[in-house]
Design an enzyme around this catalytic site. Structure first.
Site, PDB file in Angstrom:
ATOM      1  N   ASN A  86       0.841  -1.172   0.068  1.00 44.87           N
ATOM      2  CA  ASN A  86      -0.090   0.048   0.074  1.00 44.87           C
ATOM      3  C   ASN A  86       0.988   1.339  -0.087  1.00 44.87           C
ATOM      4  O   ASN A  86       2.114   1.028  -0.248  1.00 44.87           O
ATOM      5  CB  ASN A  86      -0.975   0.121   1.092  1.00 44.87           C
ATOM      6  CG  ASN A  86      -0.342  -0.041   2.597  1.00 44.87           C
ATOM      7  OD1 ASN A  86       0.787   0.404   2.650  1.00 44.87           O
ATOM      8  ND2 ASN A  86      -0.884  -0.624   3.501  1.00 44.87           N
ATOM      9  N   ARG A  87       0.209   2.365   0.159  1.00 46.89           N
ATOM     10  CA  ARG A  87       1.126   3.675  -0.088  1.00 46.89           C
ATOM     11  C   ARG A  87       2.168   3.847   1.160  1.00 46.89           C
ATOM     12  O   ARG A  87       3.243   3.918   0.645  1.00 46.89           O
ATOM     13  CB  ARG A  87      -0.012   4.834   0.060  1.00 46.89           C
ATOM     14  CG  ARG A  87       0.635   6.183  -0.114  1.00 46.89           C
ATOM     15  CD  ARG A  87      -0.314   7.360   0.070  1.00 46.89           C
ATOM     16  NE  ARG A  87      -1.296   7.184  -0.730  1.00 46.89           N
ATOM     17  CZ  ARG A  87      -1.644   7.849  -1.830  1.00 46.89           C
ATOM     18  NH1 ARG A  87      -0.418   8.777  -2.425  1.00 46.89           N
ATOM     19  NH2 ARG A  87      -2.555   8.090  -2.710  1.00 46.89           N
ATOM     20  N   GLU A 124       3.551   1.395   2.898  1.00 52.54           N
ATOM     21  CA  GLU A 124       4.317   0.450   2.639  1.00 52.54           C
ATOM     22  C   GLU A 124       5.456   0.642   1.703  1.00 52.54           C
ATOM     23  O   GLU A 124       6.480   0.659   1.717  1.00 52.54           O
ATOM     24  CB  GLU A 124       3.881  -0.969   2.559  1.00 52.54           C
ATOM     25  CG  GLU A 124       3.065  -1.395   3.708  1.00 52.54           C
ATOM     26  CD  GLU A 124       1.873  -2.589   3.425  1.00 52.54           C
ATOM     27  OE1 GLU A 124       1.537  -3.113   4.435  1.00 52.54           O
ATOM     28  OE2 GLU A 124       1.617  -2.829   2.174  1.00 52.54           O
ATOM     29  N   ASP A 180      -5.695  -7.955   1.976  1.00 53.05           N
ATOM     30  CA  ASP A 180      -5.903  -9.301   1.828  1.00 53.05           C
ATOM     31  C   ASP A 180      -6.815  -9.805   0.669  1.00 53.05           C
ATOM     32  O   ASP A 180      -6.079 -10.472  -0.154  1.00 53.05           O
ATOM     33  CB  ASP A 180      -6.649  -9.946   3.028  1.00 53.05           C
ATOM     34  CG  ASP A 180      -5.794  -9.611   4.522  1.00 53.05           C
ATOM     35  OD1 ASP A 180      -4.762  -9.534   4.364  1.00 53.05           O
ATOM     36  OD2 ASP A 180      -6.465  -9.567   5.328  1.00 53.05           O
TER      37      ASP A 180
END
Length: 299
Positions: free
Chosen positions: A150-151, A153, A223
Site C-alpha cells: 500500500n502507499r 508500505e 488481503d
C-alpha cells in the site's frame, strides 16, 4: 484463505499456530470452509496470534472499531518449525497454481523462510504473490512474481514519497524501483482513494482508478486485493484486468464492517456497473466467472 474460497479457489493454508485452544479453533474454522489446513504447524513455544477488536458505536448507530489488542509473539521461527513449514509447502507445490505470501510481520515470514519458499516455487514453475509487511527492507521477497504494497508500505520500502495527486510518472518510477530491486514481474501499488498503479517490468505504468466510496472499514482490503490479483492471474487474466478485479474487490471490502470475503459474482457485477475495461477485458472476466462456477459444480 477465505477470500480465495469466496473467489472459487481450492486453498491450502500454510502457517504456524500455537498448541492452544485458539489454534484448534482456527484450524476447525478453516476446515469447515473446506480449506486444507494440513499445512498448519503447531509450535508449543508461541501462541496463536489473536487480534481482539474493541467495538463501539459511531453516532450511536453504526459499529466502529475503537482499537485492537493483539496477543502474539514476533520472535522468528525456530529452525525446526521453519523446516516443518517449508516441508508442508514442498508437499503441495505440485498441486497448486499460485503461492500467496501474506506477511503480517509476526516472525513467521523470516528472510530464510521467504527466500526458500520463493526459490522452491520458482523451481516448480509456481508464481508467487506477496502482500508485504510494513518494513524498510524488502530483500526477503526478492524473486517473487508480484508485490502489492500500500502507499505507506511502498514509501517505507523505497524511501520515496508517493505523489499526493497520484502522478503516474512519479509513482511509476517508485514502482519501477521496487520491481528492479526485487527482480519481480510486476509491482502493484494500492493508493487508497487513487486506486492502484500497475508496473510491469519493461512496460509503462498503468493507473487503475477506483470508484469514490464512503470508506467504512479498511480491515481486510489488502488481503482481498492480493487474493483477487492472484486468482485473476491464475485464471489467465492480463495484468491490467487482474488489477481491475483486485481493485474492485478491495473497494467492496472497505464498505463492509469487519473482514467479509467478497464473492466473485459480486465483484463481477461491480465491474460491469463501473464499465471497467473494454469489451475484450470484460469478456475475459466473464470467462473467469464461468470457470469458477464450473469448479463449484464439480467440487
Amino acid at each position: 484463505s477465505m477470500d480465495l474460497v469466496a473467489l472459487g479457489a481450492s486453498v491450502v493454508a500454510i502457517g504456524v499456530t500455537g498448541q492452544d485452544a485458539e489454534g484448534r479453533l482456527l484450524k476447525g474454522a478453516l476446515e469447515r470452509e473446506r480449506v486444507d489446513a494440513s499445512g498448519l504447524v503447531e509450535d508449543a513455544s508461541r501462541p496463536t496470534t489473536v487480534k481482539r477488536n474493541l467495538i463501539g458505536l459511531a453516532q450511536t448507530r453504526h459499529p466502529q472499531k475503537m482499537f485492537r489488542v493483539d496477543y502474539e509473539t514476533r520472535d522468528p521461527l525456530s529452525a525446526e518449525t521453519a523446516a516443518a513449514l517449508l516441508g508442508g509447502l514442498e508437499r503441495v507445490l505440485g498441486q497448486i497454481d499460485v503461492l500467496c505470501i501474506e506477511d503480517y510481520n509476526k516472525g513467521v515470514c523470516t528472510p530464510g523462510v521467504c527466500q526458500r519458499a520463493i526459490a522452491m516455487a520458482r523451481d516448480a514453475g509456481v508464481p508467487v504473490f506477496v502482500d508485504p509487511a510494513a518494513i524498510g527492507d524488502y530483500s526477503k521477497y526478492r524473486g517473487c512474481t508480484a508485490i502489492t504494497p500500500n502507499r505507506v508500505e511502498a514509501e517505507r520500502a523505497t524511501g520515496l514519497p508517493t505523489h499526493e495527486s497520484a502522478d503516474l510518472a512519479h509513482n511509476g518510477a517508485l514502482a519501477a524501483r521496487l520491481a528492479e530491486r526485487l527482480e519481480c514481474e510486476a509491482a502493484v501499488l494500492t493508493l487508497d482513494r487513487h486506486g492502484a498503479l500497475l508496473l510491469e517490468r519493461g512496460r509503462d505504468a498503468v493507473a487503475v482508478p477506483t470508484v469514490a466510496r464512503e470508506v467504512y472499514d479498511v480491515t481486510g482490503a489488502g488481503d482481498i486485493f492480493l487474493a483477487a490479483l492472484a486468482a485473476g492471474r491464475a485464471n489467465a487474466l492480463s495484468w491490467p484486468n487482474a488489477v481491475r478485479l483486485a481493485n474492485a474487490a478491495a473497494g467492496l471490502e472497505v464498505e463492509v464492517f469487519g473482514v467479509v470475503p467478497i464473492p466473485l459474482e459480486k465483484i463481477h457485477h461491480q465491474l460491469i456497473l463501473q464499465h471497467v475495461g473494454d469489451d475484450r477485458g470484460l469478456r475475459s472476466l466473464d470467462r473467469l466467472l464461468v470457470e469458477v462456477r464450473a469448479r463449484r459444480r464439480s467440487g
